[in-house]
Design a protein around this motif. Structure first.
Motif, PDB file in Angstrom:
ATOM      1  N   ARG A   1     -29.011 -18.060  -6.298  1.00  0.00           N
ATOM      2  CA  ARG A   1     -27.791 -17.572  -5.677  1.00  0.00           C
ATOM      3  C   ARG A   1     -28.120 -16.747  -4.453  1.00  0.00           C
ATOM      4  O   ARG A   1     -29.064 -15.967  -4.446  1.00  0.00           O
TER       5      ARG A   1
ATOM      6  N   ILE B   1     -22.868 -17.445  -2.813  1.00  0.00           N
ATOM      7  CA  ILE B   1     -22.899 -18.891  -2.932  1.00  0.00           C
ATOM      8  C   ILE B   1     -24.031 -19.266  -3.880  1.00  0.00           C
ATOM      9  O   ILE B   1     -25.143 -18.757  -3.756  1.00  0.00           O
TER      10      ILE B   1
ATOM     11  N   GLY C   1     -23.309 -24.623  -4.946  1.00  0.00           N
ATOM     12  CA  GLY C   1     -22.344 -24.558  -3.846  1.00  0.00           C
ATOM     13  C   GLY C   1     -21.069 -23.798  -4.163  1.00  0.00           C
ATOM     14  O   GLY C   1     -20.196 -23.676  -3.305  1.00  0.00           O
ATOM     15  N   SER C   2     -20.954 -23.266  -5.361  1.00  0.00           N
ATOM     16  CA  SER C   2     -19.789 -22.454  -5.700  1.00  0.00           C
ATOM     17  C   SER C   2     -19.815 -21.156  -4.902  1.00  0.00           C
ATOM     18  O   SER C   2     -20.882 -20.584  -4.683  1.00  0.00           O
ATOM     19  N   THR C   3     -18.645 -20.721  -4.469  1.00  0.00           N
ATOM     20  CA  THR C   3     -18.565 -19.514  -3.652  1.00  0.00           C
ATOM     21  C   THR C   3     -17.614 -18.495  -4.279  1.00  0.00           C
ATOM     22  O   THR C   3     -16.732 -18.827  -5.066  1.00  0.00           O
TER      23      THR C   3
ATOM     24  N   SER D   1     -21.942 -20.203   3.774  1.00  0.00           N
ATOM     25  CA  SER D   1     -22.413 -21.579   3.673  1.00  0.00           C
ATOM     26  C   SER D   1     -23.933 -21.573   3.700  1.00  0.00           C
ATOM     27  O   SER D   1     -24.560 -20.566   4.011  1.00  0.00           O
TER      28      SER D   1
END
Length: 117
Positions: A33, A51, A55-57, A70
């Motif tokens: 992370r 993130i 790819g989870s934010t 990103s």
């Protein structure tokens, strides 16, 4: 050992934009992370955006719909796009990485963001 190098800070007028970059020395795939945090003098460091490897934010309520985190795996770089900046966004911004497996965390040296009113 993971080294993180932030760049992209500076002085901008309210309503303006900046993009922060965090160059990672290790393979980005070894990181579970990434996070961007900020700290004002005399205040606690606060989470701005996270993130995960998938790819989870996640974002602080104060920056939702204005900031975007990103990652570019080919460039080993994590970005924080900051739009509609406000004076209260003024702080030193730090990049943080949590290593997969061990959970060890590493921090960059920080980059100053100043938003003038």
């Amino acid at each position: 050992q993971v080294q993180l190098l932030e760049s992209g800070g500076g002085v901008v007028e309210a309503g303006g934009s900046l993009r922060l970059s965090c160059l990672v020395s290790a393979s980005i795939f070894s990181i579970n992370r990434f996070g961007w945090y900020r700290q004002d003098p005399g205040k606690q460091r606060e989470m701005v955006a996270l993130i995960t490897a998938s790819g989870s934010t996640d974002y602080a309520d104060s920056v939702k719909d204005r900031f975007t985190i990103s990652r570019d795996d080919l460039k080993n770089t994590v970005y924080l796009q900051m739009n509609s900046l406000k004076p209260e966004d003024t702080a030193v911004y730090y990049c943080d990485a949590e290593l997969s497996g061990t959970g060890w965390r590493y921090w960059g040296q920080g980059t100053q963001v100043t938003v003038s009113s």
